[in-house]
Design a protein around this motif. Structure first.
Motif, PDB file in Angstrom:
ATOM      1  N   ASP A 148      -7.226  -6.795  -8.245  1.00 21.01           N
ATOM      2  CA  ASP A 148      -6.984  -5.685  -7.323  1.00 21.01           C
ATOM      3  C   ASP A 148      -5.506  -5.569  -6.950  1.00 21.01           C
ATOM      4  O   ASP A 148      -5.135  -4.744  -6.105  1.00 21.01           O
ATOM      5  N   PHE A 205       0.838  -1.197   0.000  1.00 23.59           N
ATOM      6  CA  PHE A 205       0.000   0.000   0.000  1.00 23.59           C
ATOM      7  C   PHE A 205       0.877   1.252   0.000  1.00 23.59           C
ATOM      8  O   PHE A 205       1.998   1.211   0.512  1.00 23.59           O
ATOM      9  N   SER A 231      -3.825  -7.994  -5.543  1.00 23.39           N
ATOM     10  CA  SER A 231      -3.526  -8.934  -4.459  1.00 23.39           C
ATOM     11  C   SER A 231      -2.845 -10.184  -5.003  1.00 23.39           C
ATOM     12  O   SER A 231      -3.163 -10.650  -6.093  1.00 23.39           O
ATOM     13  N   ASN A 266      -5.438   5.522   5.805  1.00 28.81           N
ATOM     14  CA  ASN A 266      -6.894   5.349   5.722  1.00 28.81           C
ATOM     15  C   ASN A 266      -7.333   4.009   6.286  1.00 28.81           C
ATOM     16  O   ASN A 266      -8.352   3.915   6.968  1.00 28.81           O
ATOM     17  N   SER A 272     -10.319   7.638  -8.389  1.00 30.97           N
ATOM     18  CA  SER A 272      -9.159   7.068  -7.696  1.00 30.97           C
ATOM     19  C   SER A 272      -9.465   6.890  -6.207  1.00 30.97           C
ATOM     20  O   SER A 272      -8.856   6.089  -5.521  1.00 30.97           O
ATOM     21  N   GLU A 273     -10.454   7.645  -5.704  1.00 29.06           N
ATOM     22  CA  GLU A 273     -10.822   7.544  -4.284  1.00 29.06           C
ATOM     23  C   GLU A 273     -11.652   6.290  -3.999  1.00 29.06           C
ATOM     24  O   GLU A 273     -11.910   5.961  -2.848  1.00 29.06           O
ATOM     25  N   TRP A 274     -12.129   5.620  -5.044  1.00 28.07           N
ATOM     26  CA  TRP A 274     -12.965   4.427  -4.855  1.00 28.07           C
ATOM     27  C   TRP A 274     -12.059   3.233  -4.550  1.00 28.07           C
ATOM     28  O   TRP A 274     -11.528   2.593  -5.439  1.00 28.07           O
ATOM     29  N   ASP A 275     -11.849   2.949  -3.251  1.00 36.11           N
ATOM     30  CA  ASP A 275     -11.029   1.798  -2.879  1.00 36.11           C
ATOM     31  C   ASP A 275     -11.837   0.897  -1.955  1.00 36.11           C
ATOM     32  O   ASP A 275     -13.019   1.139  -1.711  1.00 36.11           O
ATOM     33  N   SER A 276     -11.185  -0.138  -1.450  1.00 36.30           N
ATOM     34  CA  SER A 276     -11.938  -1.127  -0.674  1.00 36.30           C
ATOM     35  C   SER A 276     -12.568  -0.512   0.586  1.00 36.30           C
ATOM     36  O   SER A 276     -13.609  -0.960   1.051  1.00 36.30           O
ATOM     37  N   GLU A 310      -2.923   5.145   1.755  1.00 40.78           N
ATOM     38  CA  GLU A 310      -3.800   3.963   1.888  1.00 40.78           C
ATOM     39  C   GLU A 310      -3.664   3.325   3.263  1.00 40.78           C
ATOM     40  O   GLU A 310      -4.647   2.908   3.873  1.00 40.78           O
ATOM     41  N   ARG A 366      -4.268  -7.586  -0.479  1.00 41.19           N
ATOM     42  CA  ARG A 366      -4.733  -6.274  -0.007  1.00 41.19           C
ATOM     43  C   ARG A 366      -5.976  -6.372   0.882  1.00 41.19           C
ATOM     44  O   ARG A 366      -6.219  -5.500   1.700  1.00 41.19           O
ATOM     45  N   ARG A 395     -16.437   3.530 -10.259  1.00 37.88           N
ATOM     46  CA  ARG A 395     -15.223   2.713 -10.058  1.00 37.88           C
ATOM     47  C   ARG A 395     -13.977   3.385 -10.658  1.00 37.88           C
ATOM     48  O   ARG A 395     -12.859   2.990 -10.372  1.00 37.88           O
TER      49      ARG A 395
END
Lengths: 352, 74
Positions: free
Chosen positions: A220, A32, A222, A39, B29-33, A36, A159, B26
């Motif tokens: 993703d 990451f 991973s 967050n 870029s802010e759209w993450d898990s 990330e 991830r 989607r």
């Protein structure tokens, strides 16, 4: 079945053990970027975990917890009638680990010892099994050991899972006494969600092979093998939102209690953002919801006893009205309402 | 719809008016898990709806999501 109650069975003591080795989430800079990680820590609440060294097993953590608990409570080792080891990371594929723990703890050969394989809802299932045995007039003491080395089941390049899981062991002693009064359990399952949290290979449906130990890269980014844990975070999250508040409501109604009658709601420690939301949905104030995940992450079935030992230990016996809520792979979920009365809580131990 | 878009902007920490109905969410870029988790809670909290993943995977634009929620709202 769903709902079960028991009379005059309770928890007389609890202990837990974590490995000494700290794994900081800030160190995952290969998977990451910094933002990330920041967050992820802010959302999940998990700052660090504990990982065992490769030669340490769940059973080792549990034996440490059990020895501490039995010694502190001065329990005659011949007096333990039932030994339950609940884990998804046993010592061997076969046989069950519990008989070897009987030997290691020096318990009587008359001890009934067996394993239970359950994930994050496991503590509720294990407790209910222990309570059911203890309801027999012939059983006086049940020792429930719950341990997990999740670090051996995950990919550190996945991830979805690499920042979440940790290792821990615990011991819980269940006995009869009129002071415990009534306890209430809700136990549920939904196998249609079997694949959302799963190690797909290495069992007997898809046996281990050179292919299943091959690392594969997913969309993703991973990387994991088929013998490492896969988690569909969104589905697990949706499942939890769907079932947990409802289950808490049901077990409270079954016990004829409200959130006001409960001192602590101890959730399985998966994701703080999620469980804060679940607590809010169930109208529990956040000061009744202890967390240990910032230090130990998700240790699967161990999180509930670990949270009690790490967050509610004072050195004095604990008297409190508890609601436990566990949920996870299976899919499987459950809740328990029980009163802790003079419950001995050991100080959390670190195993070198 | 406006309220939904503003909730979505809040979730992705974007300025007001950045998101349009036709945007493919989607692609942000802010759209993450983690945004997905926040999204699930927002939809549950605001509309009392849970979107199964098989259904969610079919939704492409912000408008698709809004329409789906409207069709399921009780």
């Amino acid at each position: 079945m769903g709902l079960i109650s028991f009379d005059n069975i309770g928890i007389s003591g609890m202990s837990a053990t974590v490995p000494q080795r700290i794994i900081s989430n800030n160190s995952f800079t290969e998977v990451f970027n910094e933002k990330e990680i920041k967050n992820a820590i802010a959302t999940t609440g998990i700052k660090e975990r504990r990982f065992v060294d490769s030669d340490v097993c769940s059973s080792d953590l549990c034996c440490d917890s059990a020895n501490n608990l039995l010694d502190e409570l001065n329990i005659d080792r011949d007096s333990v009638d039932i030994l339950i080891f609940l884990s998804q990371t046993p010592d061997y594929a076969q046989p069950a680990t519990a008989p070897s723990i009987q030997k290691r703890l020096g318990l009587s050969k008359k001890t009934a010892s067996f394993d239970i394989n359950m994930a994050c809802s496991g503590y509720i299932y294990g407790l209910s099994t222990a309570f059911a045995y203890c309801s027999s007039p012939d059983v006086k003491k049940v020792l429930l050991l719950v341990g997990e080395t999740m670090s051996k089941a995950i990919s550190l390049k996945d991830r979805a899972t690499c920042l979440l899981f940790g290792d821990a062991g615990s011991a819980t002693l269940i006995e009869k006494n009129e002071k415990y009064g009534k306890s209430y359990f809700s136990l549920n399952s939904d196998g249609s969600g079997n694949s959302v949290l799963k190690i797909p290979a290495g069992g007997y449906r898809v046996p281990g092979s050179p292919d299943t130990t091959q690392e594969k890269e997913y969309s993703d980014g991973s990387i994991r093998t088929d013998e490492q844990l896969y988690m569909d975070g969104m589905e697990v999250f949706n499942f939890t939102m769907r079932v947990v508040p409802k289950d808490i409501k049901e077990v409270l109604e079954f016990a004829k209690r409200t959130e006001k009658d409960i001192d602590y709601l101890v959730f399985h420690q998966a994701n703080k953002y999620m469980t804060d939301y679940l607590a809010k949905k169930s109208r529990f104030p956040i000061n009744k919801v202890p967390y240990s995940l910032q230090k130990y992450g998700n240790t699967s079935a161990v999180t509930i006893p670990l949270t009690i030992v790490s967050e509610l230990f004072t050195g004095a016996p604990l008297n409190a009205k508890m609601l436990f809520s566990g949920f996870g792979a299976g899919l499987s979920w459950g809740s328990a309402i029980l009163d802790l009365s003079d419950c001995h809580i050991s100080k959390l131990n670190e195993l070198a | 719809m406006e309220r939904f878009i503003s909730k979505f902007e809040e979730l992705l920490e974007l300025d007001d008016g950045t998101i349009k109905k036709t945007d493919v969410f989607r692609e942000f870029s802010e759209w993450d898990s983690l945004a997905v988790l926040g999204f699930s809670v927002m939809v549950n909290e605001e509309y009392n709806v849970i979107i199964p993943k098989v259904e969610f995977d079919k939704l492409i634009t912000i408008g698709d999501v809004y329409n789906y929620i409207q069709s399921k709202k009780v």
